[in-house]
Design a protein around this motif. Structure first.
Motif, short mmCIF file in Angstrom:
data_model
loop_
_atom_site.label_atom_id
_atom_site.label_comp_id
_atom_site.label_asym_id
_atom_site.label_seq_id
_atom_site.Cartn_x
_atom_site.Cartn_y
_atom_site.Cartn_z
N ASP A 28 0.77 -1.04 0.09
CA ASP A 28 -0.15 0.00 0.37
C ASP A 28 0.62 1.25 0.34
O ASP A 28 2.04 1.15 0.44
N TYR A 29 0.37 2.47 -0.47
CA TYR A 29 1.06 3.88 -0.25
C TYR A 29 1.62 3.59 1.30
O TYR A 29 2.95 5.10 1.04
N PHE A 58 7.68 6.77 -7.24
CA PHE A 58 6.72 6.28 -7.41
C PHE A 58 5.04 6.31 -8.59
O PHE A 58 4.39 5.38 -8.25
N ALA A 59 6.35 6.28 -9.28
CA ALA A 59 5.72 6.39 -10.77
C ALA A 59 4.85 5.36 -10.53
O ALA A 59 3.96 4.61 -11.61
N SER A 62 2.87 3.63 -8.10
CA SER A 62 1.39 4.15 -8.74
C SER A 62 0.08 3.30 -9.60
O SER A 62 -0.37 2.94 -10.22
N GLU A 65 0.12 -0.18 -9.07
CA GLU A 65 -0.96 -0.81 -7.98
C GLU A 65 -2.30 -0.32 -9.35
O GLU A 65 -3.31 -1.16 -8.71
N GLN A 66 -2.46 -0.13 -10.16
CA GLN A 66 -3.78 0.51 -10.58
C GLN A 66 -4.13 -0.82 -11.68
O GLN A 66 -5.08 -0.84 -11.62
#
Length: 134
Positions: A28-29, A58-59, A62, A65-66
Motif C-alpha cells: 500500500d501507499y 512512485f509513478a 502507482s 497498483e492501478q
C-alpha cells in the motif's frame, strides 16, 4: 457443447486465485512511503539520489497498483458475464462432461469450482468443456 461459459469459469477460478495472491503481494501507499523515507534517510550524503528518481519510483508503483485494481475489476466483470451466459441454460437439459450427471437446469450459481448449473433433482453440474446442452 458449452465452451464460452467454460472459459469464463476458468477466468472465475483464476479470479479467486489472483485475488488471493494480490492480497498477499500488494504494497500500500503507506508502506511505499515508509520505504521511500528509509531510502532517503540512509542515502550517501556525498552522493545523494536525484529527486526525479524518487518520482519515477512512485509513478511506477502507482502504475502497478492501478494495474492490479484494473485486473480485479476485469475478473469481476468476467464472472458476471459467465453467470449471465449461464442464466440462458435455465429450463434446458444438460449432461456433465463425463456423462454421469444429467437433468433439467433450475438455477445457476457461482460455486467454489466455477459456474454450476443446479438441476431440478437437486444435483449440480459444473459448466466446463465437454458439458452438453440440449
Amino acid at each position: 457443447m458449452v465452451t464460452a461459459v467454460s472459459s469464463a469459469t476458468a477466468a472465475s477460478t483464476s479470479q479467486t486465485t489472483s485475488t488471493a495472491s494480490t492480497a498477499k503481494s500488494t504494497l500500500d501507499y503507506n508502506s511505499f512511503l515508509q520505504l521511500l523515507v528509509a531510502e532517503m534517510s540512509n542515502q550517501d550524503p556525498l552522493n545523494p539520489t536525484d529527486s526525479t528518481e524518487y518520482v519515477a519510483q512512485f509513478a511506477t508503483f502507482s502504475g502497478v497498483e492501478q494495474s492490479i485494481q484494473t485486473n480485479s475489476k476485469l475478473d469481476s466483470l468476467m464472472a458476471v458475464s459467465a453467470l449471465t451466459q449461464a442464466n440462458s441454460l435455465i429450463g434446458r437439459t444438460i449432461t456433465s462432461a463425463d456423462g454421469a450427471t444429467s437433468g433439467v437446469v433450475s438455477a445457476v450459481r457461482a460455486g467454489s469450482t466455477g459456474i454450476e448449473a443446479v438441476l431440478e433433482g437437486g444435483g449440480s453440474v459444473t459448466l466446463e468443456s465437454g458439458t452438453e446442452v440440449q
